[in-house]
Design a protein around this motif. Sequence first.
Motif: not given
Length: 110
Positions: A1-20
């Motif tokens: 789980m992500i933590e406040k003030n820590k780097l988030v992982p570089d993940i790929e997200i697909t938005d609702l229109s299909g753009e990555k």
Amino acid sequence: MIEKNKLVPDIEITDLSGEKFRLWDFRQKTHLLVLFGAGAAEAKAKLDEKKKIMDWLGLRIIAGGAPPAEFPAGAAAIDKFGRLIATYPLTDDLGDIVEKDLIYYEAKHC
């Protein structure tokens, strides 16, 4: 789980229109508000009503589908350095809360 003030992982997200997107594509450019789960589309539509303020704050909003394992359902604010600012439930007052939090964040980091 992500933590406040820590780097988030570089993940790929697909938005609702299909753009990555990759989260780190926005590092050093803009803050992010990533919306996940049921209600993400409605929350984004409400936030788009505050587009002028969100643009002024340097905030890019991306609405995705189901959250990745690292993220809770709801919204995650990520600063332009890739650190988690805060997580939020998708409520009607999300725009006001995020606006206030980012103004305080910017005031602390200027």
